[in-house]
Design an enzyme around this catalytic site. Structure first.
Site, PDB file in Angstrom:
ATOM      1  CB  SER A  82      -0.912   0.049   1.045  1.00  0.00           C
ATOM      2  OG  SER A  82      -1.992  -0.926   1.167  1.00  0.00           O
ATOM      3  CE  LYS A  85      -3.846   0.737  -1.313  1.00  0.00           C
ATOM      4  NZ  LYS A  85      -4.400   0.228   0.058  1.00  0.00           N
ATOM      5  CE1 TYR A 207      -4.079  -0.998  -4.754  1.00  0.00           C
ATOM      6  CE2 TYR A 207      -5.022  -3.135  -5.083  1.00  0.00           C
ATOM      7  CZ  TYR A 207      -4.714  -2.279  -4.253  1.00  0.00           C
ATOM      8  OH  TYR A 207      -4.623  -2.223  -2.956  1.00  0.00           O
ATOM      9  CE1 TYR A 259      -3.474   0.622   4.724  1.00  0.00           C
ATOM     10  CE2 TYR A 259      -2.217  -0.308   6.358  1.00  0.00           C
ATOM     11  CZ  TYR A 259      -2.547  -0.315   5.169  1.00  0.00           C
ATOM     12  OH  TYR A 259      -1.790  -0.718   4.393  1.00  0.00           O
ATOM     13  CB  VAL A 277      -0.221  -5.782   4.086  1.00  0.00           C
ATOM     14  CG1 VAL A 277      -1.730  -5.080   4.644  1.00  0.00           C
ATOM     15  CG2 VAL A 277      -0.442  -6.028   2.638  1.00  0.00           C
TER      16      VAL A 277
HETATM   17  N1  GLN Z   1      -2.167  -5.361  -2.327  1.00  0.00           N
HETATM   18  C1  GLN Z   1      -2.789  -5.437  -0.938  1.00  0.00           C
HETATM   19  C2  GLN Z   1      -4.245  -5.351  -1.081  1.00  0.00           C
HETATM   20  O1  GLN Z   1      -4.905  -4.919  -2.094  1.00  0.00           O
HETATM   21  C3  GLN Z   1      -2.352  -3.927  -0.386  1.00  0.00           C
HETATM   22  C4  GLN Z   1      -2.930  -3.568   0.883  1.00  0.00           C
HETATM   23  C5  GLN Z   1      -1.945  -2.758   1.955  1.00  0.00           C
HETATM   24  O2  GLN Z   1      -0.665  -3.033   1.874  1.00  0.00           O
HETATM   25  N2  GLN Z   1      -2.678  -2.583   2.952  1.00  0.00           N
HETATM   26  O3  GLN Z   1      -4.983  -5.891  -0.236  1.00  0.00           O
END
Ligand code: GLN
Length: 340
Positions: A82, A85, A207, A259, A277
């Site tokens: 993430s 992002k 993505y 988050y 994650v």
């Molecule tokens: N690729 C992961 C997902 O879409 C990314 C989520 C994350 O790092 N929080 O679930």
């Protein structure tokens, strides 16, 4: 993309070896302090991520002058997840500007888990670009604008921000593609809301690939320092992002980057940050440093446990919190005699 006229004030002064040594001893101290901490658990909803050696731990800081200090497993690759992002959001801002970007995604904290299949009921748009719905909206817009070469451009921009050529962990990518049912549901929700007008599978391809880009803690530090340094990579002097894009990205990282742990993070660490994650966290001290940490065991909010503890330690040790009593505030205001 070039932003040269926008960057009149990004002049680096070399870090002194003494300040670099102080940063290094602080990193070593936190490394030793938290190395034995085994709290948290690996992300297991993406099968490949559950196979990562859980004890890895790396810390790195890159300065606005282009110096990098790194300890532990700072050169071990892992997937950016993430954290991507934030950089895709900056890319979209650079590509289309604020109006078009904010027609696709909001900037409000959601209070929901990162993978919630939901939109902001007031706008029918994702709450913000740091949750999956927002990131998939951003990926969708990029896919629509840049066409089939969208991911290549993403990888190129991330590589410029890191100062070296990055690649994709194909196994993690396949694993996400096979099991990313929630993300697929979000993609269809967004297409139904007319956030983008390209096939959902093509958007998710961007993505899932962006999440599977391989980085190290050292890379994250340099990528963070690129944001800290007004969008210019301080190691290569490459102009990567425009200043408006950097400002908006750091703002959204501050309010939404961690988050549903974002409020706790803002209070305890007080820096714009983004976690993934895969166990990475990036944090930015405006105009000064980028911090990159990697440790794959996560807390309930999905943030690296040892990464978070280390960032708290660094923020306390170096007075980094935006509202720390030792933070000197605006250099512009300090330049006015009466404020000193
Ligand atoms: N690729 C992961 C997902 O879409 C990314 C989520 C994350 O790092 N929080 O679930």
């Amino acid at each position: 993309m070039t932003h040269a006229p926008e960057h009149p004030i990004a002049v680096p002064t070399p870090s002194t070896s003494q300040s670099l040594q102080e940063i290094e001893s602080l990193l070593l101290e936190h490394y030793a302090q938290y190395q034995g901490n085994q709290d948290g658990a690996l992300a297991n909803y993406i099968p490949e991520l559950a196979k990562v050696p859980p004890d890895q731990f790396g810390l790195a800081v890159a300065t606005h002058a282009g110096d990098v200090v790194a300890v532990g497993d700072a050169d071990v690759p892992f997937t950016i997840q993430s954290i991507s992002k934030a950089y895709n959001f900056a890319m979209l801002l650079d590509e289309v500007g604020r109006d078009e970007t904010y027609a696709a995604v909001g900037v409000q904290p959601s209070g929901d888990p990162f993978n919630a299949i939901t939109l902001d009921a007031r706008t029918n748009r994702p709450f913000n670009p740091m949750v999956n719905a927002g990131a998939i909206a951003v990926a969708g817009r990029l896919r629509q604008i840049l066409g089939a070469g969208a991911f290549d451009r993403v990888l190129e921009v991330f590589s410029l921000a890191a100062g070296r050529t990055l690649d994709v962990d194909e196994r993690v990518f396949e694993s996400e593609r096979e099991t990313g049912h929630r993300n697929r549901a979000i993609g269809h929700l967004l297409r139904a809301a007319e956030v983008f007008d390209v096939p959902v599978d093509e958007v998710l391809d961007v993505y899932f690939r962006q999440c599977s880009i391989r980085v190290t803690a050292r890379d994250l530090a340099v990528m963070g320092a690129t944001l800290a340094n007004l969008g210019i990579n301080p190691c290569t002097r490459q102009d990567v992002f425009g200043m408006d894009a950097v400002r908006d990205t750091l703002s959204v990282m501050f309010t939404c980057g961690m988050y549903d742990g974002a409020g706790d993070w803002a209070t305890r660490v007080g820096l714009p940050a983004k976690s993934g994650v895969g166990g990475g966290i990036i944090a930015v001290v405006n105009r000064q440093i980028g911090i990159g940490v990697f440790s794959p065991r996560l807390d309930e909010a999905g943030n690296s446990v040892r990464g978070k503890l280390s960032c708290i330690g660094l923020a306390d040790g170096l007075g980094l919190h935006a509202f720390d009593a030792t933070n000197p505030g605006s250099s512009f205001l300090r330049g006015m005699a009466k404020w000193d």
